[in-house]
Scaffold this motif. Sequence first.
Motif, PDB file in Angstrom:
ATOM      1  N   GLU A  73      61.108  78.245   9.425  1.00 26.27           N
ATOM      2  CA  GLU A  73      60.592  76.900   9.701  1.00 26.27           C
ATOM      3  C   GLU A  73      59.343  76.632   8.880  1.00 26.27           C
ATOM      4  O   GLU A  73      59.161  75.532   8.333  1.00 26.27           O
ATOM      5  CB  GLU A  73      60.310  76.750  11.188  1.00 26.27           C
ATOM      6  N   ARG A  74      58.448  77.620   8.776  1.00 32.64           N
ATOM      7  CA  ARG A  74      57.229  77.436   7.981  1.00 32.64           C
ATOM      8  C   ARG A  74      57.566  77.257   6.503  1.00 32.64           C
ATOM      9  O   ARG A  74      56.989  76.391   5.829  1.00 32.64           O
ATOM     10  CB  ARG A  74      56.287  78.627   8.177  1.00 32.64           C
ATOM     11  N   ALA A  75      58.490  78.075   6.009  1.00 27.35           N
ATOM     12  CA  ALA A  75      58.889  77.950   4.604  1.00 27.35           C
ATOM     13  C   ALA A  75      59.555  76.598   4.349  1.00 27.35           C
ATOM     14  O   ALA A  75      59.326  75.959   3.310  1.00 27.35           O
ATOM     15  CB  ALA A  75      59.839  79.088   4.234  1.00 27.35           C
ATOM     16  N   HIS A  76      60.357  76.160   5.294  1.00 23.53           N
ATOM     17  CA  HIS A  76      61.027  74.862   5.193  1.00 23.53           C
ATOM     18  C   HIS A  76      59.993  73.737   5.152  1.00 23.53           C
ATOM     19  O   HIS A  76      60.099  72.785   4.368  1.00 23.53           O
ATOM     20  CB  HIS A  76      61.973  74.707   6.386  1.00 23.53           C
ATOM     21  N   PHE A  77      58.966  73.849   5.981  1.00 28.24           N
ATOM     22  CA  PHE A  77      57.904  72.830   6.033  1.00 28.24           C
ATOM     23  C   PHE A  77      57.147  72.774   4.712  1.00 28.24           C
ATOM     24  O   PHE A  77      56.768  71.689   4.244  1.00 28.24           O
ATOM     25  CB  PHE A  77      56.948  73.134   7.183  1.00 28.24           C
ATOM     26  N   ASN A  78      56.890  73.927   4.086  1.00 22.76           N
ATOM     27  CA  ASN A  78      56.149  73.946   2.827  1.00 22.76           C
ATOM     28  C   ASN A  78      56.894  73.191   1.728  1.00 22.76           C
ATOM     29  O   ASN A  78      56.293  72.473   0.928  1.00 22.76           O
ATOM     30  CB  ASN A  78      55.896  75.393   2.397  1.00 22.76           C
ATOM     31  N   ILE A  79      58.214  73.361   1.693  1.00 26.89           N
ATOM     32  CA  ILE A  79      58.995  72.652   0.666  1.00 26.89           C
ATOM     33  C   ILE A  79      59.020  71.159   0.963  1.00 26.89           C
ATOM     34  O   ILE A  79      58.908  70.326   0.053  1.00 26.89           O
ATOM     35  CB  ILE A  79      60.419  73.223   0.588  1.00 26.89           C
ATOM     36  N   GLN A  80      59.173  70.822   2.243  1.00 28.18           N
ATOM     37  CA  GLN A  80      59.164  69.405   2.606  1.00 28.18           C
ATOM     38  C   GLN A  80      57.820  68.766   2.267  1.00 28.18           C
ATOM     39  O   GLN A  80      57.755  67.597   1.851  1.00 28.18           O
ATOM     40  CB  GLN A  80      59.450  69.242   4.104  1.00 28.18           C
ATOM     41  N   ALA A  81      56.759  69.525   2.453  1.00 23.93           N
ATOM     42  CA  ALA A  81      55.437  69.004   2.101  1.00 23.93           C
ATOM     43  C   ALA A  81      55.340  68.744   0.609  1.00 23.93           C
ATOM     44  O   ALA A  81      54.749  67.746   0.166  1.00 23.93           O
ATOM     45  CB  ALA A  81      54.351  69.992   2.548  1.00 23.93           C
ATOM     46  N   ALA A  82      55.907  69.638  -0.196  1.00 17.70           N
ATOM     47  CA  ALA A  82      55.914  69.433  -1.645  1.00 17.70           C
ATOM     48  C   ALA A  82      56.718  68.192  -2.013  1.00 17.70           C
ATOM     49  O   ALA A  82      56.352  67.452  -2.939  1.00 17.70           O
ATOM     50  CB  ALA A  82      56.500  70.668  -2.335  1.00 17.70           C
ATOM     51  N   LEU A  83      57.799  67.942  -1.294  1.00 19.13           N
ATOM     52  CA  LEU A  83      58.589  66.734  -1.535  1.00 19.13           C
ATOM     53  C   LEU A  83      57.768  65.485  -1.234  1.00 19.13           C
ATOM     54  O   LEU A  83      57.826  64.494  -1.969  1.00 19.13           O
ATOM     55  CB  LEU A  83      59.848  66.746  -0.666  1.00 19.13           C
ATOM     56  N   ARG A  84      57.002  65.531  -0.157  1.00 15.36           N
ATOM     57  CA  ARG A  84      56.192  64.363   0.205  1.00 15.36           C
ATOM     58  C   ARG A  84      55.091  64.126  -0.824  1.00 15.36           C
ATOM     59  O   ARG A  84      54.794  62.983  -1.180  1.00 15.36           O
ATOM     60  CB  ARG A  84      55.593  64.546   1.595  1.00 15.36           C
ATOM     61  N   VAL A  85      54.478  65.194  -1.314  1.00 12.58           N
ATOM     62  CA  VAL A  85      53.427  65.046  -2.323  1.00 12.58           C
ATOM     63  C   VAL A  85      54.002  64.452  -3.595  1.00 12.58           C
ATOM     64  O   VAL A  85      53.406  63.581  -4.234  1.00 12.58           O
ATOM     65  CB  VAL A  85      52.759  66.415  -2.613  1.00 12.58           C
TER      66      VAL A  85
END
Length: 918
Positions: free
Chosen positions: A206-218
């Motif tokens: 879940e944490r790794a998934h969130f990090n990639i999603q955060a990169a998508l948002r940036v």
Amino acid sequence: MDGSPTPYGEVFSPLVQSVMRAQAEVIRTVSGGVSDALLLDALINRHFSWLCAVYPDGINSHLFKTLDDAHSLRTDALYDLQALPEDIRQAMNDRGALPLEPIEWVQDKPTRISQLVKHSLALFDDIAALGRMWDASVEKKPAPEFCIRSPLSVAFNFLTIPEMPGSRAYALLTLRNFLFETFGVVPNNSSSHEGDWQSFEVSDIERAHFNIQAALRVRGVSDAVQLRSFAARSAAEDVLNHFLSAQGLLWQAFDNRTDAESFLSNACVPSQAGDGLTLGNGDPYRFSLPPALERLPELGEIVNALWGLPIPIRGADTLFRGGLKFSAEGGLVVALHGGPGTGKTTVALSLGALLAPFGVKTLFITAEEGERDLREKAKMLLTSEIRQLSFSPSEDWLYLQRLDDDEDQKKGRHRYMDAVSETFETITKALASQHESAGIDLDGIPKTCRAIIVLDGVHDLIMSASDYNEKHPLAQAMRSAIALYRKSKALVIITTGEDWEGQPALDYLVDVAIRLSLENVDVYGRKPDRMITISKARHQLCAAGAHGLQISGVKGVRFSPQINYQLDHKALWKTPLPDMRAGKTSMGIALSRYSYEQIYVSRYSTFEQNRGFEQQEDAPILFSGANIFLNGEGSGGKAALALKIAISPSFELTGKPSRLRSGDLFTHVGRRIDRPERILVISFLYPSGYYRNVLSKLLEVRWREYGIKKHQLRPEIKVVHLYPGNYRADQLFNRVEWELDAAELQGVPYSCVVIDGLHNIYLQFPEIEAYTLFWAQFFAALRARAVTVISTHTTFLMQGGGEESYRLDDKRSEPLRHALIQKTDFTFEIDPYLERRKTSSQKRTRSVSEGDAYQEREGSVFEKAKGTSASNIFGVRVLSAINQPIPKQELLWSREHLVLFKNEESWEHPQHELSFKP
């Protein structure tokens, strides 16, 4: 036995290394200025010839054969390995590359693996253009990163049988075990580990998934941020990043192509996270987001895929959203309900047969069918493609036990109940005492599933003893057994009849509840529809609701997920607009009227002496990936015109798209892209032979228009001919989607989809007509792919009294036409020429004799020689063209000769005689 073999486990790691070396070779070769496609194929194929020493002919044939079986990875010289020189045999045994000389050892033609490798390095299948793209990226505006598709994605696709989407489950298990072994971690649902394994939790993913999603948002904050890189921080992130990159959702990122070539040349598979995998310049290994990626799959789907059991049935990955995830206790209990003939036994047996390659045994307990009948049925469930796999199961995967309710037992019901209870107890004890090695693969990775237990006809087991009662000893024994099965790491399937009294209580106990049904059985002239409905799914994300089911034919059991869930996967990617870097000029290549008469009517000259075709400067350029709609009244040869567009060559377009609006479009047409077109025709109208005959004529015309000979850039065409009847919308949607997916797995994606005869839907395909959202969803799915879509539609008119006419479809097609026009980039109207001339400028009523005289006078130029008929001439108008002006002049289309020619007289002057002056 210490464990069970993993499918493809013996070749996966060296296969990934070979992919990396082949990718490095392509980068090095293209960087050096060599762009000969045949040379590239030989350079790639030589890295995979060693597969011929691993698998004999006829085993895992999908790794060797190409789409048309013309060029196999296994050359004639590699059939007899003993006759090979010792150095060649040694290179193959070492899983190394073969020398290019002598060339007979290596296939120098395109193979499936060579196409997949080239596609992993190019945005489209044109290596020369790829080289220029790379050069352009460092001339003026250096790209922030040099990105490629992961070698794991090439291996993952290569191991999947293109014609069997369900076979991806075998490659998925191997990929997953490879990543677990590489990084020394396993999911936390394993009850025991052998070796020095660490476990990771769902929270880690879940944490790794969130990090990639955060990169998508940036990245989404600014359009200037094309790509965003990130490196793994833990073993769990390493697993997730590589797992997503194997599915094409992440790219591998390098500072430049020199670093990429250096890294790939070393062919070092990902190391453990603690070693810190680095690039040549010491920077950490990193991934990048593809520009078209909109979002990641849901976390629950990723968890299912990493923790769950992959199901090797077509469509099962969508139904179970990645895999069947077992309970925290280790087991999974599934209830399969359905009436007689709905396929409960067949589905349960198929699961056992298709999961046997994972080293999973099946115990089948039944009170309905005989052992011999079940064994015969089980033999027929494995398709020919599964039988030729190197890990195809032997017959020892199935254990049968029949519980007979004979006369002696009927005299003593308690003895029968004791027998059933004893069976439950025996199974649970055997599973509890089973050695841990039975749940371990040969690579040491704990299995998701140890065994399959099928209780077929459980309602008969209980109801034959007495009427159902939850307090009955046998019912209580079953409840206790289900509780024990959850701890056994077994998949337990309980089949029951429809509307069984104990069904609600059973559904409460089980983890997954599924109902099979057979609908429309009592409707005459209607083929019954099999359906599978998922009503409950504990522990995991599932595609709840009704889906299609097929169990007959040579393909075995298949699922057809409903369209809504299929579109969920498409939503991961941005909807692309037409690619304005390339386009077709086919709607602007036309003869003058004089040339048309001389060549086709008077036959005064030949094309060898004078081609006569000219480019019309105001004609639209059809951008690559555009949606094109051809509509008109009557039979105007729209299918032939669609194929003409599809097989015409594409050209690179120079300049910026904004400049293409100026009107002088053809000044921006650059180099021809020499890439054979691959066309999928979905026909509601004609059979396959019709299109192949038209294609043969069009190739002759193409040679005259572009100078391309028939054997050059020869297009490939496949026709899906749909017969009239109750064909469901989801069946058509999935059939087309899986055909397009299979082409991508072959390494040769379709470039164009022709949908011919949309008007027939409203007369001959009532199920598709009734599903009002189908075409919106269908075109949305096609939009997600880099394919040009050409649709044809005919409006039939019946002339009434006076000037009135009536539509034969009673205007039912109007919603479709409006939807198509809104979603299309180019719209053309193709109508009979004489009809338009008679009604364009003035409306008058003529008698039949006057009308005949008028047609004879106006059509004389077409009728005066060689029997050419004026009824074969149609006017072509451009109604819409994306980012381009609408041409003022119209062209004429010869349905008979399949060419366009200029309309040099206005349609508003019917008094002018249409003739050509030498």
